[in-house]
Write a protein that holds these residues in place. Structure first.
Motif, PDB file in Angstrom:
ATOM      1  N   ARG A  23       0.694  -1.192  -0.101  1.00  0.00           N
ATOM      2  CA  ARG A  23      -0.044  -0.012   0.209  1.00  0.00           C
ATOM      3  C   ARG A  23       0.909   1.128  -0.086  1.00  0.00           C
ATOM      4  O   ARG A  23       0.287   2.353  -0.205  1.00  0.00           O
ATOM      5  CB  ARG A  23      -0.693   0.098   1.018  1.00  0.00           C
ATOM      6  CG  ARG A  23      -1.795  -1.081   1.307  1.00  0.00           C
ATOM      7  CD  ARG A  23      -2.514  -1.235   2.781  1.00  0.00           C
ATOM      8  NE  ARG A  23      -3.287  -2.464   2.814  1.00  0.00           N
ATOM      9  CZ  ARG A  23      -2.970  -3.546   3.102  1.00  0.00           C
ATOM     10  NH1 ARG A  23      -1.532  -3.847   3.011  1.00  0.00           N
ATOM     11  NH2 ARG A  23      -3.934  -4.469   3.167  1.00  0.00           N
ATOM     12  N   VAL A  26       0.860   3.785  -3.284  1.00  0.00           N
ATOM     13  CA  VAL A  26      -0.378   4.576  -3.455  1.00  0.00           C
ATOM     14  C   VAL A  26      -0.734   5.709  -2.562  1.00  0.00           C
ATOM     15  O   VAL A  26      -1.210   6.533  -2.557  1.00  0.00           O
ATOM     16  CB  VAL A  26      -1.723   3.711  -3.505  1.00  0.00           C
ATOM     17  CG1 VAL A  26      -1.936   3.111  -2.281  1.00  0.00           C
ATOM     18  CG2 VAL A  26      -3.134   4.463  -4.032  1.00  0.00           C
ATOM     19  N   MET A  27      -0.273   5.426  -1.155  1.00  0.00           N
ATOM     20  CA  MET A  27      -0.392   6.153   0.100  1.00  0.00           C
ATOM     21  C   MET A  27       0.671   7.374  -0.357  1.00  0.00           C
ATOM     22  O   MET A  27       0.732   8.468   0.057  1.00  0.00           O
ATOM     23  CB  MET A  27      -0.013   5.710   1.420  1.00  0.00           C
ATOM     24  CG  MET A  27      -1.049   4.677   1.669  1.00  0.00           C
ATOM     25  SD  MET A  27      -2.668   5.369   1.717  1.00  0.00           S
ATOM     26  CE  MET A  27      -2.829   6.297   2.805  1.00  0.00           C
ATOM     27  N   THR A  30      -0.701   9.750  -2.759  1.00  0.00           N
ATOM     28  CA  THR A  30      -1.744  10.446  -2.532  1.00  0.00           C
ATOM     29  C   THR A  30      -1.225  11.779  -1.330  1.00  0.00           C
ATOM     30  O   THR A  30      -1.626  12.883  -1.351  1.00  0.00           O
ATOM     31  CB  THR A  30      -2.670   9.653  -1.507  1.00  0.00           C
ATOM     32  OG1 THR A  30      -3.172   8.630  -2.457  1.00  0.00           O
ATOM     33  CG2 THR A  30      -3.890  10.378  -0.896  1.00  0.00           C
ATOM     34  N   GLN A 131      -0.304  -5.508  -5.936  1.00  0.00           N
ATOM     35  CA  GLN A 131      -0.801  -4.225  -6.360  1.00  0.00           C
ATOM     36  C   GLN A 131      -2.181  -4.241  -6.852  1.00  0.00           C
ATOM     37  O   GLN A 131      -3.097  -3.345  -6.672  1.00  0.00           O
ATOM     38  CB  GLN A 131       0.160  -3.666  -7.238  1.00  0.00           C
ATOM     39  CG  GLN A 131       1.450  -3.089  -6.798  1.00  0.00           C
ATOM     40  CD  GLN A 131       1.261  -2.122  -5.776  1.00  0.00           C
ATOM     41  OE1 GLN A 131       0.478  -1.125  -5.732  1.00  0.00           O
ATOM     42  NE2 GLN A 131       1.931  -2.349  -4.500  1.00  0.00           N
ATOM     43  N   VAL A 134      -4.346  -4.278  -3.965  1.00  0.00           N
ATOM     44  CA  VAL A 134      -4.598  -3.119  -3.548  1.00  0.00           C
ATOM     45  C   VAL A 134      -5.671  -2.235  -4.215  1.00  0.00           C
ATOM     46  O   VAL A 134      -6.303  -1.446  -3.797  1.00  0.00           O
ATOM     47  CB  VAL A 134      -2.911  -2.313  -3.261  1.00  0.00           C
ATOM     48  CG1 VAL A 134      -3.365  -0.804  -3.205  1.00  0.00           C
ATOM     49  CG2 VAL A 134      -2.309  -2.799  -2.553  1.00  0.00           C
ATOM     50  N   ASP A 137      -8.991  -2.985  -3.339  1.00  0.00           N
ATOM     51  CA  ASP A 137      -9.478  -2.970  -1.940  1.00  0.00           C
ATOM     52  C   ASP A 137     -10.035  -1.558  -1.887  1.00  0.00           C
ATOM     53  O   ASP A 137      -9.821  -0.809  -2.419  1.00  0.00           O
ATOM     54  CB  ASP A 137      -8.064  -2.870  -1.204  1.00  0.00           C
ATOM     55  CG  ASP A 137      -8.518  -2.826   0.465  1.00  0.00           C
ATOM     56  OD1 ASP A 137      -9.252  -1.953   0.701  1.00  0.00           O
ATOM     57  OD2 ASP A 137      -7.566  -3.624   1.054  1.00  0.00           O
ATOM     58  N   ARG A 139     -10.752   0.517   0.314  1.00  0.00           N
ATOM     59  CA  ARG A 139     -10.114   1.489   1.129  1.00  0.00           C
ATOM     60  C   ARG A 139      -9.069   2.155   0.106  1.00  0.00           C
ATOM     61  O   ARG A 139      -9.102   3.718   0.228  1.00  0.00           O
ATOM     62  CB  ARG A 139      -9.241   1.064   2.333  1.00  0.00           C
ATOM     63  CG  ARG A 139     -10.242   0.138   3.316  1.00  0.00           C
ATOM     64  CD  ARG A 139      -9.402  -0.572   4.446  1.00  0.00           C
ATOM     65  NE  ARG A 139      -8.562  -1.505   3.609  1.00  0.00           N
ATOM     66  CZ  ARG A 139      -7.719  -2.195   4.425  1.00  0.00           C
ATOM     67  NH1 ARG A 139      -7.632  -2.031   5.701  1.00  0.00           N
ATOM     68  NH2 ARG A 139      -7.074  -3.385   3.832  1.00  0.00           N
ATOM     69  N   TYR A 140      -8.354   1.711  -0.763  1.00  0.00           N
ATOM     70  CA  TYR A 140      -7.451   2.412  -1.612  1.00  0.00           C
ATOM     71  C   TYR A 140      -7.941   2.524  -3.092  1.00  0.00           C
ATOM     72  O   TYR A 140      -7.406   3.015  -3.735  1.00  0.00           O
ATOM     73  CB  TYR A 140      -6.124   1.480  -1.517  1.00  0.00           C
ATOM     74  CG  TYR A 140      -5.539   1.338  -0.272  1.00  0.00           C
ATOM     75  CD1 TYR A 140      -5.039   2.235   0.626  1.00  0.00           C
ATOM     76  CD2 TYR A 140      -5.986   0.001   0.433  1.00  0.00           C
ATOM     77  CE1 TYR A 140      -4.721   1.947   1.766  1.00  0.00           C
ATOM     78  CE2 TYR A 140      -5.262  -0.440   1.740  1.00  0.00           C
ATOM     79  CZ  TYR A 140      -4.801   0.887   2.380  1.00  0.00           C
ATOM     80  OH  TYR A 140      -4.416   0.671   3.912  1.00  0.00           O
ATOM     81  N   ARG A 141      -9.010   1.840  -3.473  1.00  0.00           N
ATOM     82  CA  ARG A 141      -9.357   1.775  -4.799  1.00  0.00           C
ATOM     83  C   ARG A 141      -9.517   3.286  -5.557  1.00  0.00           C
ATOM     84  O   ARG A 141      -8.899   3.517  -6.583  1.00  0.00           O
ATOM     85  CB  ARG A 141     -10.490   1.105  -5.025  1.00  0.00           C
ATOM     86  CG  ARG A 141     -10.980   0.637  -6.510  1.00  0.00           C
ATOM     87  CD  ARG A 141     -12.123  -0.277  -6.508  1.00  0.00           C
ATOM     88  NE  ARG A 141     -13.384   0.465  -6.071  1.00  0.00           N
ATOM     89  CZ  ARG A 141     -14.194  -0.156  -5.146  1.00  0.00           C
ATOM     90  NH1 ARG A 141     -13.695  -1.054  -4.466  1.00  0.00           N
ATOM     91  NH2 ARG A 141     -15.152   0.633  -4.927  1.00  0.00           N
ATOM     92  N   LEU A 143      -8.111   5.932  -4.649  1.00  0.00           N
ATOM     93  CA  LEU A 143      -6.680   6.582  -4.660  1.00  0.00           C
ATOM     94  C   LEU A 143      -5.999   5.804  -5.822  1.00  0.00           C
ATOM     95  O   LEU A 143      -5.492   6.674  -6.800  1.00  0.00           O
ATOM     96  CB  LEU A 143      -5.915   6.515  -3.503  1.00  0.00           C
ATOM     97  CG  LEU A 143      -6.604   7.023  -2.117  1.00  0.00           C
ATOM     98  CD1 LEU A 143      -5.938   6.664  -1.025  1.00  0.00           C
ATOM     99  CD2 LEU A 143      -6.980   8.396  -2.055  1.00  0.00           C
ATOM    100  N   TYR A 144      -5.921   4.668  -5.951  1.00  0.00           N
ATOM    101  CA  TYR A 144      -5.180   3.844  -6.844  1.00  0.00           C
ATOM    102  C   TYR A 144      -5.663   4.318  -8.281  1.00  0.00           C
ATOM    103  O   TYR A 144      -5.147   4.710  -9.378  1.00  0.00           O
ATOM    104  CB  TYR A 144      -5.467   2.662  -6.602  1.00  0.00           C
ATOM    105  CG  TYR A 144      -4.273   1.711  -7.352  1.00  0.00           C
ATOM    106  CD1 TYR A 144      -3.368   1.084  -6.894  1.00  0.00           C
ATOM    107  CD2 TYR A 144      -4.145   1.502  -8.880  1.00  0.00           C
ATOM    108  CE1 TYR A 144      -2.150   0.394  -7.278  1.00  0.00           C
ATOM    109  CE2 TYR A 144      -3.288   0.664  -9.534  1.00  0.00           C
ATOM    110  CZ  TYR A 144      -1.999   0.109  -8.460  1.00  0.00           C
ATOM    111  OH  TYR A 144      -1.386  -0.554  -9.130  1.00  0.00           O
TER     112      TYR A 144
END
Length: 327
Positions: A23, A26-27, A30, A131, A134, A137, A139-141, A143-144
């Motif tokens: 993760r 992607v973080m 962001t 990846q 991720v 997911d 929570r991250y989709r 952002l990705y």
């Protein structure tokens, strides 16, 4: 101590670390800790195929499978791209997008991963597999999707795409690239106002992404592709029960059309892009896949009526709902 425990002791911590670090990128994107790069290796064009001095019929962005680790395509993916360019010179083709890197950074340029490539090559594939999950997911989709969608839009502009021009953009994805392709739809619509056509080849994705702004999604698959079938069972959004998922909403509007490439497999000597395995008519599996992709793009770009094949999403509780006879 036997080989199995040694393997587990050595590889286990590495797998755990990769799962925890998957993760990070992607973080980092962001939080603004890293700036995605658009610079390509010296001498590498932003697009191949159609003459850059005249508008192409469409731009095609190829999103490779989990073997992608450099700007150049993987061996098999490269064969598919070259075949499409040779068979459809009216297309402008981009293959350099890094679908498994929100920061658009190829693994091949990272010293740690270069060491791993020579010592534990399997981890290169593991990184990209992680990846995909991720990107899937919840929570991250978002952002990705934003990160890679912006990356694709940036490369299209550098390849000559004019926002609002109406020129179709085709996202041709293989395996896990389908998760990225479906996720990029919103960003490409927002940034480029591009008419979008998606073609998934053995697509491994969770079905959660909104496909409202995609004109059509062609699902190229095979009864022998067990890897894609795993995705249809693994992710509930691909089940008919979840009627409000992006995949099921698109299916109900007739946007998803399935074409069979039987008896091809996902990987190996009989894969969709095998230049050796042959059909009864003498064509290689690679030629069959290429012919299908080009025909779909040309039909779409010409605005001709699309043949209505089975557009039903897969559903684990009812195996009989698997799409049948195509092509």
């Amino acid at each position: 101590m036997t080989e199995v425990p040694i393997f587990v002791l050595v590889l286990g911590p590495i797998l755990l670390a990769e799962a925890l670090l998957a993760r990070y990128e992607v973080m980092a994107y962001t939080a603004g800790w890293g700036t995605p790069t658009t610079e390509l290796p010296h001498g590498m064009p932003y697009a191949r195929g159609a003459d850059p001095d005249r508008p192409p019929d469409a731009y095609l962005v190829y999103l490779d499978g989990i073997g992608k680790r450099r700007f150049h395509d993987t061996r098999d993916g490269g064969q598919l791209v070259q075949a499409v360019i040779a068979g459809a010179p009216e297309l402008r083709v981009l293959g350099q997008v890094q679908p498994y890197s929100p920061l658009a950074a190829p693994l091949v340029n990272r010293p740690v991963w270069e060491w791993m490539r020579h010592h534990i090559g399997l981890l290169l594939f593991l990184h990209n597999v992680m990846q995909v999950f991720v990107a899937a997911d919840r929570r991250y989709r978002p952002l990705y999707n934003r990160a890679v969608g912006a990356q694709i839009a940036g490369h299209l502009r550098l390849a000559g795409y004019q926002s609002g021009s109406g020129t179709p953009v085709v996202l041709l994805s293989y395996s896990g690239g389908a998760q990225v392709a479906t996720g990029a739809v919103e960003q490409l619509h927002t940034r480029l106002r591009a008419p979008l056509l998606l073609i998934t080849l053995g697509g491994f994705h969770n079905g959660a992404n909104d496909l409202t702004h995609a004109q059509r999604l062609y699902q190229l698959t095979s009864d022998s592709d067990w890897i894609e079938r795993v995705a249809t069972w693994m992710f509930p959004q691909r089940w008919r029960l979840f009627r409000r998922s992006g995949w099921n909403r698109a299916a109900r509007t007739g946007k998803i059309i399935t074409h069979r490439l039987d008896p091809a497999t996902h990987l190996g000597r009989r894969s969709y892009i095998s230049p050796e395995a042959r059909l009864p008519d003498g064509r290689t599996y690679l030629a069959h896949t290429t012919d299908t992709v080009i025909a779909l793009i040309r039909t779409h770009c010409a605005g001709a009526p699309t043949p209505t094949h089975d557009s039903s999403p897969e559903s684990p509780p009812e195996p009989t709902m698997t799409p049948r006879a195509h092509n």
